[in-house]
Design a protein around this motif. Structure first.
Motif, PDB file in Angstrom:
ATOM      1  N   GLY A   1       0.804  -1.218   0.000  1.00  0.00           N
ATOM      2  CA  GLY A   1       0.000   0.000   0.000  1.00  0.00           C
ATOM      3  C   GLY A   1       0.833   1.262   0.000  1.00  0.00           C
ATOM      4  O   GLY A   1       0.309   2.355  -0.194  1.00  0.00           O
ATOM      5  N   THR A   2       2.146   1.116   0.207  1.00  0.00           N
ATOM      6  CA  THR A   2       3.045   2.268   0.199  1.00  0.00           C
ATOM      7  C   THR A   2       4.029   2.143  -0.963  1.00  0.00           C
ATOM      8  O   THR A   2       4.004   2.949  -1.887  1.00  0.00           O
ATOM      9  N   LEU A   3       4.860   1.133  -0.939  1.00  0.00           N
ATOM     10  CA  LEU A   3       5.750   0.872  -2.072  1.00  0.00           C
ATOM     11  C   LEU A   3       5.067  -0.010  -3.113  1.00  0.00           C
ATOM     12  O   LEU A   3       5.261   0.172  -4.317  1.00  0.00           O
ATOM     13  N   LEU A   4       4.255  -0.959  -2.638  1.00  0.00           N
ATOM     14  CA  LEU A   4       3.546  -1.859  -3.554  1.00  0.00           C
ATOM     15  C   LEU A   4       2.068  -1.513  -3.599  1.00  0.00           C
ATOM     16  O   LEU A   4       1.481  -1.074  -2.606  1.00  0.00           O
ATOM     17  N   ASP A   5       1.475  -1.717  -4.758  1.00  0.00           N
ATOM     18  CA  ASP A   5       0.040  -1.498  -4.947  1.00  0.00           C
ATOM     19  C   ASP A   5      -0.731  -2.483  -4.058  1.00  0.00           C
ATOM     20  O   ASP A   5      -0.490  -3.694  -4.108  1.00  0.00           O
ATOM     21  N   LEU A   6      -1.639  -1.964  -3.255  1.00  0.00           N
ATOM     22  CA  LEU A   6      -2.405  -2.809  -2.340  1.00  0.00           C
ATOM     23  C   LEU A   6      -3.458  -3.649  -3.061  1.00  0.00           C
ATOM     24  O   LEU A   6      -4.091  -4.514  -2.440  1.00  0.00           O
ATOM     25  N   HIS A   7      -3.621  -3.436  -4.343  1.00  0.00           N
ATOM     26  CA  HIS A   7      -4.636  -4.176  -5.094  1.00  0.00           C
ATOM     27  C   HIS A   7      -4.458  -5.680  -4.964  1.00  0.00           C
ATOM     28  O   HIS A   7      -5.432  -6.421  -4.799  1.00  0.00           O
TER      29      HIS A   7
ATOM     30  N   ILE B   1      -0.505   7.676   2.437  1.00  0.00           N
ATOM     31  CA  ILE B   1      -0.665   7.417   1.009  1.00  0.00           C
ATOM     32  C   ILE B   1      -2.136   7.615   0.638  1.00  0.00           C
ATOM     33  O   ILE B   1      -3.026   7.026   1.255  1.00  0.00           O
ATOM     34  N   LYS B   2      -2.387   8.460  -0.360  1.00  0.00           N
ATOM     35  CA  LYS B   2      -3.768   8.764  -0.748  1.00  0.00           C
ATOM     36  C   LYS B   2      -4.498   7.565  -1.349  1.00  0.00           C
ATOM     37  O   LYS B   2      -5.654   7.304  -1.037  1.00  0.00           O
ATOM     38  N   ARG B   3      -3.822   6.860  -2.240  1.00  0.00           N
ATOM     39  CA  ARG B   3      -4.491   5.756  -2.929  1.00  0.00           C
ATOM     40  C   ARG B   3      -3.610   4.509  -2.894  1.00  0.00           C
ATOM     41  O   ARG B   3      -2.938   4.183  -3.867  1.00  0.00           O
ATOM     42  N   PRO B   4      -3.613   3.782  -1.786  1.00  0.00           N
ATOM     43  CA  PRO B   4      -2.768   2.585  -1.682  1.00  0.00           C
ATOM     44  C   PRO B   4      -3.166   1.485  -2.667  1.00  0.00           C
ATOM     45  O   PRO B   4      -2.310   0.747  -3.151  1.00  0.00           O
ATOM     46  N   ASP B   5      -4.462   1.402  -2.970  1.00  0.00           N
ATOM     47  CA  ASP B   5      -4.984   0.420  -3.927  1.00  0.00           C
ATOM     48  C   ASP B   5      -5.398   1.190  -5.182  1.00  0.00           C
ATOM     49  O   ASP B   5      -6.322   1.999  -5.144  1.00  0.00           O
ATOM     50  N   SER B   6      -4.709   0.928  -6.285  1.00  0.00           N
ATOM     51  CA  SER B   6      -4.944   1.688  -7.519  1.00  0.00           C
ATOM     52  C   SER B   6      -6.341   1.501  -8.093  1.00  0.00           C
ATOM     53  O   SER B   6      -6.775   2.273  -8.941  1.00  0.00           O
TER      54      SER B   6
ATOM     55  N   PRO C   1     -10.995   4.094  -4.523  1.00  0.00           N
ATOM     56  CA  PRO C   1     -10.942   5.555  -4.342  1.00  0.00           C
ATOM     57  C   PRO C   1      -9.849   5.976  -3.356  1.00  0.00           C
ATOM     58  O   PRO C   1      -9.359   5.162  -2.570  1.00  0.00           O
ATOM     59  N   GLU C   2      -9.499   7.255  -3.412  1.00  0.00           N
ATOM     60  CA  GLU C   2      -8.512   7.792  -2.472  1.00  0.00           C
ATOM     61  C   GLU C   2      -9.048   7.706  -1.047  1.00  0.00           C
ATOM     62  O   GLU C   2     -10.252   7.749  -0.813  1.00  0.00           O
ATOM     63  N   LYS C   3      -8.106   7.592  -0.098  1.00  0.00           N
ATOM     64  CA  LYS C   3      -8.470   7.558   1.317  1.00  0.00           C
ATOM     65  C   LYS C   3      -8.241   8.934   1.946  1.00  0.00           C
ATOM     66  O   LYS C   3      -7.349   9.659   1.540  1.00  0.00           O
ATOM     67  N   ASP C   4      -9.057   9.264   2.927  1.00  0.00           N
ATOM     68  CA  ASP C   4      -8.874  10.494   3.688  1.00  0.00           C
ATOM     69  C   ASP C   4      -8.206  10.130   5.013  1.00  0.00           C
ATOM     70  O   ASP C   4      -8.818   9.492   5.871  1.00  0.00           O
ATOM     71  N   LEU C   5      -6.938  10.511   5.158  1.00  0.00           N
ATOM     72  CA  LEU C   5      -6.220  10.173   6.382  1.00  0.00           C
ATOM     73  C   LEU C   5      -6.377  11.237   7.465  1.00  0.00           C
ATOM     74  O   LEU C   5      -5.771  11.128   8.529  1.00  0.00           O
ATOM     75  N   GLU C   6      -7.158  12.258   7.210  1.00  0.00           N
ATOM     76  CA  GLU C   6      -7.527  13.298   8.165  1.00  0.00           C
ATOM     77  C   GLU C   6      -6.332  13.966   8.832  1.00  0.00           C
ATOM     78  O   GLU C   6      -5.922  15.048   8.431  1.00  0.00           O
ATOM     79  N   GLU C   7      -5.745  13.350   9.824  1.00  0.00           N
ATOM     80  CA  GLU C   7      -4.705  14.004  10.623  1.00  0.00           C
ATOM     81  C   GLU C   7      -3.320  13.962   9.987  1.00  0.00           C
ATOM     82  O   GLU C   7      -2.389  14.585  10.495  1.00  0.00           O
ATOM     83  N   PHE C   8      -3.167  13.215   8.904  1.00  0.00           N
ATOM     84  CA  PHE C   8      -1.846  13.057   8.302  1.00  0.00           C
ATOM     85  C   PHE C   8      -1.836  13.541   6.854  1.00  0.00           C
ATOM     86  O   PHE C   8      -2.798  13.352   6.114  1.00  0.00           O
TER      87      PHE C   8
END
Length: 229
Positions: A16-22, A189-194, A197-204
């Protein structure tokens, strides 16, 4: 965004960071439940039970342990993962980022919840190991990144100064744990899985591409600097 002169260590998550979480999302939520039903000759409705059992362990060492799920479900998890290993791949510009880090010379450590069986599958397929100074799995330390014990144990085996460390991870619970430990520079990471949809990490602060945190003038590669093209 980042003053690289203030950073000695870069800790990187893998999935989800270096590799696609898909790959992981598809395996645990689609491929494994379907193959479990096929292998055990069960009703299709059992797929949902498998998903629930998997999600129930979220955030624990069991959640990340292939050996645990092989025992629990009586299937060869590694073999099933190999059936769809073509989905394992790097995110966007992750390789460019790793190459830049290699030239910039901070210590680069893979800090992952993936167990050794997962690493043995993914590292040869992605070539990540060539860009890392060390690899530390939560399975080796006996505690997941979501818990404070991970960071204390990590510091024992891979000493780092939290005030001069950058940590990038797609999991907000892990980022919160790292912040509690005192790691100064934290990015999500906004979109760990290509495919999602993008994730909202709020505090980060979350990255779309790693290029966003690189300085404008990158150091030349050895080949560029040598004049040998």
């Amino acid at each position: 965004m980042i003053d690289w002169r203030a950073i000695d260590t870069v800790l990187l998550d893998m999935d989800g960071t270096l590799l696609d979480l898909h790959f992981d999302s598809h395996f645990w939520l689609e491929h494994l439940p379907r193959r479990y039903v096929e292998l055990h000759r069960l009703d299709e409705a059992t797929q949902e039970e498998v998903r629930s059992r998997v999600l129930h362990e979220k955030g624990t060492l069991n959640w990340y342990s292939l050996a645990y799920w092989s025992r629990e479900l009586d299937v060869d998890i590694v073999a099933l993962k190999r059936e769809i290993q073509h989905l394992i791949g790097l995110r966007g510009d992750a390789l460019d980022f790793l190459k830049w880090l290699r030239r910039a010379h901070p210590r680069v450590v893979l800090a992952t919840n993936a167990d050794r069986e997962s690493l043995e599958l993914k590292l040869p397929l992605t070539g990540l190991e060539a860009y890392l100074d060390a690899i530390v799995s939560s399975a080796d330390l006996g505690v997941p990144k979501e818990e404070q014990g991970f960071w204390f144990a990590l510091q024992e085996v891979e000493p780092f100064d939290p005030s001069r460390t950058l940590f990038i991870d797609d999991n907000p619970s892990v980022l919160e744990s790292a912040r509690e430990f005192g790691i100064r520079y934290l990015l999500g990471i906004k979109r760990p899985d290509s495919t999602r949809p993008e994730k909202d990490l709020e505090e980060f602060i979350a990255l779309d591409r790693f290029a966003a945190i690189l300085p404008g003038n990158l150091p030349p590669t050895a080949e560029e600097g040598s004049g040998h093209g």
